[in-house]
Design a protein around this motif. Sequence first.
Motif, short mmCIF file in Angstrom:
data_model
loop_
_atom_site.label_atom_id
_atom_site.label_comp_id
_atom_site.label_asym_id
_atom_site.label_seq_id
_atom_site.Cartn_x
_atom_site.Cartn_y
_atom_site.Cartn_z
N LEU A 1 4.89 -9.71 -7.99
CA LEU A 1 4.72 -9.35 -6.59
C LEU A 1 4.25 -7.89 -6.47
O LEU A 1 3.30 -7.59 -5.74
N TRP B 1 0.46 -7.07 -5.33
CA TRP B 1 0.30 -6.42 -4.02
C TRP B 1 -0.34 -5.04 -4.19
O TRP B 1 -1.26 -4.67 -3.44
N THR C 1 -3.88 -3.97 -2.69
CA THR C 1 -3.82 -2.93 -1.67
C THR C 1 -4.73 -1.76 -2.02
O THR C 1 -5.50 -1.29 -1.18
N LEU D 1 -2.46 -13.01 -6.24
CA LEU D 1 -1.82 -12.18 -5.21
C LEU D 1 -2.77 -11.06 -4.75
O LEU D 1 -2.93 -10.82 -3.55
N VAL E 1 -4.21 -10.34 -1.02
CA VAL E 1 -3.85 -9.09 -0.33
C VAL E 1 -5.09 -8.28 0.00
O VAL E 1 -5.15 -7.59 1.02
N THR F 1 -6.28 -6.28 3.73
CA THR F 1 -6.21 -4.82 3.61
C THR F 1 -7.56 -4.19 3.97
O THR F 1 -7.62 -3.19 4.69
N THR G 1 0.18 -8.22 4.63
CA THR G 1 -0.15 -8.46 3.21
C THR G 1 1.09 -8.69 2.36
O THR G 1 1.03 -9.43 1.37
N THR G 2 2.22 -8.10 2.73
CA THR G 2 3.43 -8.37 1.93
C THR G 2 3.88 -9.83 2.13
O THR G 2 4.30 -10.49 1.18
N ALA H 1 1.54 -11.93 0.18
CA ALA H 1 1.82 -11.82 -1.26
C ALA H 1 3.00 -12.71 -1.66
O ALA H 1 2.96 -13.36 -2.71
#
Lengths: 259, 260
Positions: free
Chosen positions: A75, A79, A83, A137, A141, A145, A194-195, A198
Amino acid sequence: MREVVLRAKGFAPRDIPFAGAATLVGVLLGWQTLASLGWISTKFLPAPLSIIQALLTLGRSGELWLHLAASLPRLAWGWAAGTVAGLVVGLLLGLFTLARAPGMAIVSALFPIPKIALVPLFIIWFGIGEGSKVITLAFGVFFPTVINTLAGVDGVPRGLIRMGQSFSLSRAAILAKIVLPGALPAILAGFRITTSTAIILLVAAEMIGAEKGIGAFVLSAGNLYDTDNLMAGIVVLSLIGLTVSWVLGRLEAWLLAWR
Amino acid sequence: MTASRVGLRVRAVSHAFADLHVLDDVSFDVPAGEVTVLVGPSGCGKSTLLGIAGGLLRPDSGRVEIEGQAAADCLNPLTYVFQDFALLPWRSVAGNISLVLEGKGIAKATRAARIAEVLETTNLSAFSHAWPKQLSGGMRQRVGIARALAVRPAVLLMDEPLSALDAQTRDLLLDEFAGLIAARGMTVVYVTHNLAEAVRLGHNVVVLSRRPGRVRDIVRIDAPLDARKLDDPALLATEARLWSLIRADAAEADREVLHA
């Protein structure tokens, strides 16, 4: 003679202190009561106390930590990679005319693809190991972003940038002291999206191709009709989400104190 | 601060935004140590002209020349004061002023001293740690003035600095501007649609026609700034004269806007 009647009523909802927590406790109590009375089949939906019991057992046996130790790095890395790449590309699209049109064409074309559908492809490309999961992931993400960063940069009042130019600030100073702080609210709002994305992709990737991890654990429990452990896994995912949301909330309160 | 001895020469400036011809062959001088006010009907290109004068906009033709030498401690010869203040909401009052001094090779202590000095000049010392959102419009514009003074400008370019403020605050700040400019002998280009401001502050009032803006007249006012009062009959007569020069164009410009 009649008194003037107040007409400007309603449309102003307020928060009631502790009402949210009281509602959750009430739902849990009601759920437990219905399960204890046998009105809900615990075979399909276990009672809250059974889920807590399962969580405690998983914690004591160490199995919970084993799965968390597999999931959390995926994770974090997925992420973070998505990001960082999204911020860089979003800034490039937001700042440079030559990057914007070609970049937006690619982002617009790839953004609507359901990222879960790409997991098998990433497994073929990057193998069944950690790479394919982290890439899945990161890919999921990356696009939100980019879009939030671009929106944030576009949302910085041009008058502030003109002000910086009128005082002969360098391009780097305008970027670091005006554009980035101005775009920060939109970027941080994007982090909330985005979290969540993810976490969803983490579970999907682990369900498709992993032996360890909360997603794999939930799938395995489901296959065994072990609903206590299945729900315990879901609670863990929920707690991860709540923790991340709390951290982001603190980060926003710190970085955006001026609001 | 060393008094500025810098003037500007605006020569044959014309400009258009796509098909919209905004300025046409505009020429005038901005004498050093004096206030030159630009007035004219809505849309006549006053702010565009100020943008060109300050190097924020390249004219289609014509040029703006700087005459004289800026003082040694001048960090930004042509410095703006903005109508909407243009303050960074994420920086405090002192932080907003510090922004324009950072990265200019000034020692931290000197920077702090200069910030303290301009806060004192603008009566903002007690608000140095406040966020812009905590200030009234008048106080925010004082921050804008303090920020501009911090770079020791040679020419101050003020784009309708009082138009976002209420009438009472406007009168108060107008007196403060007049006092500050008179005391420092600053060179100022001041854009306004308010003729009372023009006669209160201007040594030369450049009257522009409706779009495309051309110089219709330049009205000279010799009375010292610190001796002027808004109800002075001579100033009121000048204000009436300015209005007579603008009135017909303003009415036409108003209809243009309505039909646009």
